[in-house]
Design an enzyme around this catalytic site. Structure first.
Site, PDB file in Angstrom:
ATOM      1  CB  CYS A 382      97.838  41.817 -32.337  1.00 18.28           C
ATOM      2  SG  CYS A 382      96.689  42.578 -33.509  1.00 18.28           S
ATOM      3  CG  HIS A 508      98.340  37.882 -35.027  1.00 18.53           C
ATOM      4  ND1 HIS A 508      97.991  37.608 -33.732  1.00 18.53           N
ATOM      5  CD2 HIS A 508      97.512  38.858 -35.441  1.00 18.53           C
ATOM      6  CE1 HIS A 508      96.976  38.379 -33.378  1.00 18.53           C
ATOM      7  NE2 HIS A 508      96.661  39.147 -34.400  1.00 18.53           N
ATOM      8  CD  GLU A 510     100.322  34.958 -33.142  1.00 18.78           C
ATOM      9  OE1 GLU A 510     101.251  35.751 -33.392  1.00 18.78           O
ATOM     10  OE2 GLU A 510      99.189  35.331 -32.797  1.00 18.78           O
TER      11      GLU A 510
HETATM   12  N1  GLN Z   1      91.775  44.774 -30.676  1.00 21.19           N
HETATM   13  C1  GLN Z   1      92.910  45.205 -31.422  1.00 21.19           C
HETATM   14  C2  GLN Z   1      92.531  45.704 -32.806  1.00 21.19           C
HETATM   15  O1  GLN Z   1      91.501  45.386 -33.306  1.00 21.19           O
HETATM   16  C3  GLN Z   1      93.974  44.115 -31.513  1.00 21.19           C
HETATM   17  C4  GLN Z   1      93.507  42.882 -32.208  1.00 21.19           C
HETATM   18  C5  GLN Z   1      94.355  41.673 -31.911  1.00 21.19           C
HETATM   19  O2  GLN Z   1      95.053  41.606 -30.907  1.00 21.19           O
HETATM   20  N2  GLN Z   1      94.277  40.666 -32.775  1.00 21.19           N
HETATM   21  O3  GLN Z   1      93.270  46.439 -33.409  1.00 21.19           O
END
Ligand code: GLN
Length: 536
Positions: A382, A508, A510
């Protein structure tokens, strides 16, 4: 099985005793006997969901496939049982009150005074019974967060009291308590447990099974004493001692026949044995794995729970690769070009962690650059993926001011930009791009190889995205977009084929790795890290 049965899990004496693990273990054991199970959690706090909470408050925010931001215990439920949870599996006090207040505003209550009892308790009841309604499940397990005696959890416990009465033989309560060991007296003390059960009884709930968390073995006599004081049969007093791994807990529970006791209390047959084969195989491999694999987590939260699902996914993948996982937290706020080698060279692979906001991102970029230039297996998740893109733009494409619009809204090279549909959003809660979205993988890519198929769906939690205006330039210069959302064209995965393993995912992975089904990307990443370690 005819009618759904309900198992309530409450806790006393102290928090953090592992109610989530016990609930997940009960779910796993019943499932191993062929029953269909779901597990639900109530969180007594007022926030609508943990999405806006700092990880220091309640750890990681876990996201369900249908896009609900939930408590990290749901991650345990999924990892232990392989079930997929939904928004109906986690309710907070805030959500319960919100729906009651919305009903009141709609006029649903026909002019009545709205009260905790019966309106709030009825709403809680509805959300428990809803899961059983379609007769999809043999068992609904409901865990109540907090400890007995907290003001906040009282409406939930009152609902359990009512449901136990209404459902009779179709409901039971497992109460988890703590038995401290007083070193000076060399004695285990059951008094806090007795008090906690009394407290529960004073709320009208008689627990059927007690699980006693302790650091030392409890004698038969001690268990008999607890049973006698608490109106529970002696065999229904179960001990839960600290284990090397949480994945041993269901086995310890099964040894003490927790699952048979539950079935007997529901008047169900215990003839059919639990099928524990694959689980035991996992534990055996875990036990036998001696060689160490070192993975560094570059992030800003020095807290196990903040990256819970990542840690579990890594450790599952390590087990299936016959390695013992050692992780080290690398605080990205401390990283500089001068000290980065010292932190990273010791590692076999690096995770660039998810996150929000400016703090610590320059360190993540420094780590990413070091890993790419030294061909260290690197997995960006992410925000981690976004950092890979920014680093590449700065150091390979030569755009020194490249950034994410999240960190610098005025940058001329916004290689990570706010998603179109996010631009008009002003409310922070529950408004990110959340839940599972489809993704098509590029044939011949590393990720295609890892998954072994082209069509996947993974869970998201973000507002910013890869800026497609730069896609061609990135691809012409060696950073390839190997996973694309087929409907929106959003970039979901980037990789640098010139490196051995350098992959970033906007989603994600995970969240969907389980004990019996480790995630293919974590498996592939650990394999690459093992190879890297061998070639050191
Ligand atoms: N801050 C980033 C976004 O909003 C990544 C979010 C995250 O790592 N879950 O796109």
């Amino acid at each position: 099985m005819a009618e759904t049965k309900y198992i309530f899990v409450t806790g006393g004496v102290a928090s953090s005793l592992g109610k989530g693990i016990i609930s997940a273990s009960v779910g796993m054991l019943l499932q191993a006997r062929g029953f269909k199970v779901t597990i639900q959690k109530f969180d007594p706090y007022i926030n609508i969901d943990p999405g806006t909470l700092n990880p220091y408050e309640h750890g990681e925010c876990y996201v369900t496939e249908d896009g609900q931001e939930t408590d990290l215990d749901l991650g345990h439920y999924e990892r232990f049982t392989g079930i997929r949870t939904t928004r109906d599996n986690n309710y907070t006090t805030g959500q319960i009150y919100k729906s009651v207040i919305e009903k009141e505003r709609r006029g649903d209550y026909l002019g009545r005074t709205i009260q905790v009892i019966p309106h709030i308790t009825d709403e809680i009841k509805r959300s428990i019974m809803y899961l059983g309604r379609k007769n999809q499940y043999d068992f609904v397990i409901t865990e109540v967060g907090g400890t007995v005696g907290d003001i906040e959890s009282t409406p939930f416990l009152e609902t359990i009291r009512q449901l136990k009465w209404e459902l009779g033989k179709r409901a039971l309560c497992i109460h988890l308590t703590y038995v401290p060991y007083l070193a000076a007296a060399k004695e285990l003390k059951t008094k806090p447990t007795q008090h906690s059960v009394k407290e529960l009884q004073s709320l009208g709930i008689q627990p059927d099974i007690l699980v006693l968390r302790a650091e030392k073995d409890l004698s038969v006599n001690l268990r008999k004493k607890v049973a006698a004081f608490c109106n529970v049969s002696p065999e229904a007093v179960i001990q839960s001692i600290d284990q090397n791994t949480i994945y041993e807990v269901p086995v310890r529970m099964a040894e003490q026949k927790l699952d048979s006791i539950i079935l007997q209390k529901f008047n169900l047959s215990t003839e059919k044995e639990a099928e524990m084969g694959p689980w035991m195989h996992f534990l055996e491999r875990r036990h036998n794995a001696k060689e160490i694999i070192r993975i560094g987590l570059v992030g800003k939260y020095n807290l196990q729970d903040a990256y819970k699902s990542i840690l579990e996914s890594l450790s599952q993948a390590a087990t299936y690769n016959d390695r013992k996982l050692k992780t080290e937290f690398i605080n990205s706020e401390k990283l500089t070009t001068d000290n980065v080698a010292g932190y990273i060279d010791k590692m076999d692979g690096i995770i660039i962690c998810p996150g929000f906001g400016q703090r610590g991102i320059e360190g993540k970029i420094i780590a990413t650059q070091y890993c790419r230039e030294h061909d260290i297996p690197t997995f960006g998740i992410c925000l981690g993926m976004q950092m890979m893109v920014i680093e590449y733009a700065r150091n390979v494409l030569g755009y020194k001011d490249a950034n994410s619009a999240e960190m610098d809204s005025g940058t001329t090279h916004n290689v990570i930009d706010i998603m179109e549909e996010q631009k008009s959003i002003t409310n922070m809660g529950g408004t990110m791009r959340l839940g599972a979205y489809d993704c098509t993988l590029k044939k011949g890519s590393l990720v295609f190889q890892a998954y072994g198929k082209a069509k996947i769906a993974e869970r998201h939690r973000h507002r910013y995205e890869f800026n497609n205006n730069y896609k061609e330039e990135f691809e012409n210069n060696g950073l390839i977009c190997t996973g694309i959302n087929p409907t929106t064209n959003l970039v979901e995965i980037v990789e640098v084929p010139a490196c051995k393993w350098f992959v970033g995912t906007q989603f994600h992975p995970e969240y969907s790795s389980t004990v019996l089904q480790p995630h293919p990307l974590f498996m592939s990443f650990i394999k690459a890290s093992i190879e890297a370690a061998a070639n050191k």
